[in-house]
Scaffold this motif. Structure first.
Motif, mmCIF file in Angstrom:
data_model
loop_
_atom_site.group_PDB
_atom_site.id
_atom_site.type_symbol
_atom_site.label_atom_id
_atom_site.label_comp_id
_atom_site.label_asym_id
_atom_site.label_seq_id
_atom_site.Cartn_x
_atom_site.Cartn_y
_atom_site.Cartn_z
ATOM 1 N N VAL A 70 -5.905 -0.616 -5.510
ATOM 2 C CA VAL A 70 -5.135 -1.613 -6.066
ATOM 3 C C VAL A 70 -4.895 -2.605 -4.787
ATOM 4 N N VAL A 71 -4.780 -2.361 -3.579
ATOM 5 C CA VAL A 71 -4.519 -3.280 -2.642
ATOM 6 C C VAL A 71 -5.569 -4.217 -2.434
ATOM 7 N N PRO A 92 -4.577 9.609 -4.769
ATOM 8 C CA PRO A 92 -3.435 8.663 -4.585
ATOM 9 C C PRO A 92 -3.793 7.783 -3.603
ATOM 10 N N VAL A 93 -4.258 8.360 -2.260
ATOM 11 C CA VAL A 93 -4.705 7.233 -1.370
ATOM 12 C C VAL A 93 -5.727 6.356 -1.734
ATOM 13 N N ALA A 137 -4.484 3.860 -4.328
ATOM 14 C CA ALA A 137 -3.378 2.698 -3.762
ATOM 15 C C ALA A 137 -4.560 1.924 -3.113
ATOM 16 N N PHE A 156 0.699 -1.243 0.134
ATOM 17 C CA PHE A 156 0.051 0.002 0.078
ATOM 18 C C PHE A 156 0.935 1.143 0.037
ATOM 19 N N THR A 216 4.056 1.464 -0.932
ATOM 20 C CA THR A 216 4.870 1.836 -2.363
ATOM 21 C C THR A 216 3.856 2.375 -3.408
ATOM 22 N N MET A 217 2.755 1.692 -3.244
ATOM 23 C CA MET A 217 1.670 2.114 -4.379
ATOM 24 C C MET A 217 1.462 3.576 -3.917
ATOM 25 N N LEU A 218 1.186 3.724 -2.876
ATOM 26 C CA LEU A 218 0.982 5.292 -2.629
ATOM 27 C C LEU A 218 1.959 6.028 -3.068
ATOM 28 N N TRP A 219 3.022 6.107 -2.859
ATOM 29 C CA TRP A 219 4.249 7.103 -3.320
ATOM 30 C C TRP A 219 4.416 6.929 -4.846
ATOM 31 N N ILE A 223 1.959 6.298 -6.956
ATOM 32 C CA ILE A 223 0.777 6.956 -7.867
ATOM 33 C C ILE A 223 0.737 8.231 -7.299
#
Length: 181
Positions: A75-76, A68-69, A72, A23, A25-28, A30
């Motif tokens: 995606v998770v 982004p939040v 992410a 989460f 990693t995907m957040l930063w 995105i």
């Protein structure tokens, strides 16, 4: 990884992708991509003679905090039960890339192992001596991820976010088959 638990007394090491790490990693990733897109959009708007108002800047700031939040999180949630995993035991190597079915490979059938890329994008490439030795594990997901290396089919597993990390994973694989890694 719940489908392949350790058995009592089994000499095995498991590697998995923690949901929280995925989460973040995907957040930063995105957030960075979204920031670049919004900045380009803003520059294009200014170049076309449409400067942003104060309300536009507030909306942009809000979207940079929220989009982004949410993205992410989506995606998770989509990949929740399908994150990659790897299990190294005396029986061999079992692994699955994110969203893919698992594969079992006995140690005698491992021709080579290599890490490629870096950071959260690190991948482990496993090349078997023969595809006849490879056993696809039953379960949900798409076919295992493969690439062609040296006229052979190799399997690719995303290990950059696995816990313990890729360096520990490689040390474990060296411990299992030191003469061929």
């Amino acid at each position: 990884m719940q489908d392949h638990p350790l058995e009592i007394g089994e000499d095995a090491t498991t590697f998995f992708q923690p949901r929280g790490m995925v989460f973040v990693t995907m957040l930063w990733v995105i957030a960075l991509a979204f920031l670049v897109v919004r900045a380009l959009w803003l520059l294009i708007s200014i170049a076309l003679g449409m400067p942003p108002t104060a309300a536009d800047l507030v909306t942009i700031a809000e979207s940079l905090l929220i989009v982004p939040v949410v993205a992410a999180g989506v995606v998770v949630l989509v990949a929740w039960r399908r994150f990659g995993w790897l299990k190294s035991s005396v029986r061999g190597l079992e692994f699955a890339a994110t969203g893919r079915r698992g594969v079992h490979l006995p140690w005698s059938a491992v021709a080579s192992l290599a890490l490629r890329r870096w950071g959260p994008f690190t991948e482990l490439v496993v090349t078997p001596t023969s595809t006849a030795e490879v056993t696809e594990l039953p379960g949900p997901g798409r076919r295992p991820r493969t690439v062609r290396r040296d006229a052979r089919t190799a399997y690719v597993i995303d290990v950059g976010l696995m816990s313990p990390g890729p360096d520990v994973l490689l040390a474990e694989l060296h411990r299992r088959i030191p003469s061929r890694v």
